[in-house]
Design a protein around this motif. Structure first.
Motif, PDB file in Angstrom:
ATOM      1  N   TYR A 309      35.659  46.736  31.525  1.00  0.00           N
ATOM      2  CA  TYR A 309      35.934  48.011  31.619  1.00  0.00           C
ATOM      3  C   TYR A 309      36.657  48.288  33.002  1.00  0.00           C
ATOM      4  O   TYR A 309      35.798  47.878  33.834  1.00  0.00           O
ATOM      5  N   GLU A 310      37.762  48.846  33.005  1.00  0.00           N
ATOM      6  CA  GLU A 310      38.167  48.979  34.334  1.00  0.00           C
ATOM      7  C   GLU A 310      38.546  50.584  34.669  1.00  0.00           C
ATOM      8  O   GLU A 310      39.119  51.110  33.679  1.00  0.00           O
ATOM      9  N   ASN A 311      37.717  51.060  35.488  1.00  0.00           N
ATOM     10  CA  ASN A 311      37.828  52.545  35.862  1.00  0.00           C
ATOM     11  C   ASN A 311      38.721  52.810  36.844  1.00  0.00           C
ATOM     12  O   ASN A 311      38.887  52.413  38.177  1.00  0.00           O
ATOM     13  N   LEU A 313      40.317  55.693  37.791  1.00  0.00           N
ATOM     14  CA  LEU A 313      40.122  57.155  37.988  1.00  0.00           C
ATOM     15  C   LEU A 313      40.964  58.050  37.024  1.00  0.00           C
ATOM     16  O   LEU A 313      40.136  58.764  36.469  1.00  0.00           O
ATOM     17  N   TYR A 315      42.568  57.154  34.499  1.00  0.00           N
ATOM     18  CA  TYR A 315      42.207  56.649  33.318  1.00  0.00           C
ATOM     19  C   TYR A 315      41.493  55.406  33.229  1.00  0.00           C
ATOM     20  O   TYR A 315      41.168  54.876  34.389  1.00  0.00           O
ATOM     21  N   GLY A 316      41.040  54.724  32.159  1.00  0.00           N
ATOM     22  CA  GLY A 316      40.354  53.414  32.141  1.00  0.00           C
ATOM     23  C   GLY A 316      41.172  52.476  31.379  1.00  0.00           C
ATOM     24  O   GLY A 316      41.658  52.928  30.463  1.00  0.00           O
ATOM     25  N   ALA A 335      39.749  59.240  31.282  1.00  0.00           N
ATOM     26  CA  ALA A 335      38.860  59.135  32.349  1.00  0.00           C
ATOM     27  C   ALA A 335      37.665  59.983  31.774  1.00  0.00           C
ATOM     28  O   ALA A 335      37.426  60.656  30.916  1.00  0.00           O
ATOM     29  N   HIS A 337      35.058  58.047  30.330  1.00  0.00           N
ATOM     30  CA  HIS A 337      34.403  56.940  29.491  1.00  0.00           C
ATOM     31  C   HIS A 337      33.687  56.088  30.550  1.00  0.00           C
ATOM     32  O   HIS A 337      33.990  55.824  31.712  1.00  0.00           O
ATOM     33  N   SER A 338      32.310  56.043  29.980  1.00  0.00           N
ATOM     34  CA  SER A 338      31.646  54.783  30.636  1.00  0.00           C
ATOM     35  C   SER A 338      31.241  53.500  29.696  1.00  0.00           C
ATOM     36  O   SER A 338      30.421  53.740  28.897  1.00  0.00           O
TER      37      SER A 338
END
Ligand code: ADP
Ligand code: MG
Length: 368
Positions: A309-311, A313, A315-316, A335, A337-338
């Motif tokens: 997963y790439e955050n 900022l 969006y991810g 944005a 989601h973790s």
């Protein structure tokens, strides 16, 4: 600035072809019958990969390359047999050399003075200012960097105030910041003066930001001609779907159901289609990262495992794997989601955003 001195012209290409013939080599058909109708004052971006025939097309319109077959109309005039100087076309090509003994100012004013334009120097000053190159006017071409040469070439095309403007990769040598500023200014100038414009680029961001309509080209053929939204939302074939869009569209193998209303992807599940589509058929499924939706529903959704997963900022981006499906799938999520590697998620997409293609020809398959 000075008022436009000409009326915007329509540009029309019909069945335009170019075959290169050189001794000892097989003839090579670089442009394979192009039809294009560009409205007066419209800005069209010709977008395609290297070698697809963009420069050849532009050079034929400019009169720098002979036409093998087909016609070129500017307004009501067929210009295919006219020399370049008589076509009223402004060109900004990289290969179009500047006169080495003349300063940049003299290079820019040269054509204007030859045509006895009275305010030639003022025009040069105004264009130079708009393109951030006033400081270059006193220099000689040999002392310019490639980015500076490129802005001079662009200025030379614009300063003549042509009814038709043809630009071949006009910003490719500029650094990122300057490229954005000059790109914006180019669009402002184009709107102000209403030049009917074709700009060639292989950079989709440049094409999207500038163009009223895009002509997406591959293999000497216009694959699709439409507004940026039409091209993005309704791609004509796999090539166009693949070429336009960032991150690129996901392309996955699937098979349509017996009623043609869903498509099955490996063991991951099925997606509902805006069908009915041809039934029980091998297809390629195009899913844009922006169209994928993470969901808690299980029917009409795909079960996926998060790889990374790439955050970013705003969006991810989740890269996931679907059971029994070759390749990875990139999903854009809002944005906040973790997600973590190993998470099991469900993914769906609105039926009208699930594109199907023939796996062999790449043609778009349409619901009946
Ligand atoms: N003068 C030429 N003689 C033979 N082949 C050419 C010539 N110019 C271009 N080509 C070929 O025609 C194709 C299209 O070239 P070009 O129009 O320059 O493509 P693009 O501008 O889209 O990169 C390429 O395969 C190129 O090698
Ligand atoms: Mg080219």
């Amino acid at each position: 600035m000075t008022a436009p001195t000409q009326v915007a012209q329509r540009l029309r290409l019909r069945e335009l072809r170019k075959t290169y013939r050189s001794r000892g080599r097989e003839p090579f058909e670089a442009v394979k019958g192009i039809d294009l109708d560009i409205e007066p004052g419209e800005l069209v971006a010709l977008l395609g990969p290297s070698g697809c025939g963009k420069t050849t097309t532009l050079r034929m319109i400019a009169g720098l390359e002979t036409v093998t077959d087909g016609s070129i109309m500017i307004g009501d005039r067929s210009v295919g047999d006219l020399p370049p100087g008589k076509r009223q076309v402004g060109v900004g090509f990289e290969s179009y050399a500047l006169y080495p003994p003349l300063s940049v100012r003299e290079n820019l004013a040269y054509g204007l003075k030859a045509r006895r334009v009275r305010d030639a120097n003022q025009r040069v000053d105004r264009i130079a200012e708009r393109l951030e190159m006033t400081d270059l006017l006193g220099l000689r071409p040999a002392n310019l960097s490639s980015g500076q040469k490129q802005r001079v070439a662009l200025a030379r095309a614009l300063v003549r105030n042509p009814p038709v403007l043809l630009l071949d990769e006009p910003l490719s040598h500029l650094d990122a910041g300057q490229r954005q500023r000059v790109r914006r200014e180019l669009k402002v100038l184009q709107r102000e003066f209403g030049y009917t414009t074709i700009i060639v680029t292989h950079d989709q961001l440049e094409a999207l930001s500038l163009a009223d309509r895009l002509a997406v080209m591959d293999g000497g053929i216009i694959q699709q001609f439409g507004t940026p939204d039409e091209i993005f939302d309704d791609p004509a074939n796999r090539f166009v779907a693949d070429f336009v869009g960032e991150p690129p569209i996901n392309m996955l193998d699937g098979i349509t159901s017996d009623d043609g209303r869903t498509v099955q992807l490996g063991d991951a599940g099925g997606l509902t289609l805006a069908g009915p589509f041809p039934t029980a058929r091998q297809v390629q499924v195009g899913l844009r990262p922006q169209d994928c939706v993470l969901t808690t529903q299980t029917t009409g959704a795909l079960s996926a495992t998060v790889l990374v997963y790439e955050n970013l900022l705003e969006y991810g981006l989740a890269t996931v794997r679907l059971a029994g499906v070759e390749g990875r799938v990139v999903v854009q999520v809002a944005a906040g989601h973790s997600l973590t590697s190993g998470d099991i998620v469900s993914i769906t997409a609105p039926p009208e955003r699930v594109y199907l293609f023939d796996p062999v020809t790449g043609d778009r398959l349409r619901a009946s």
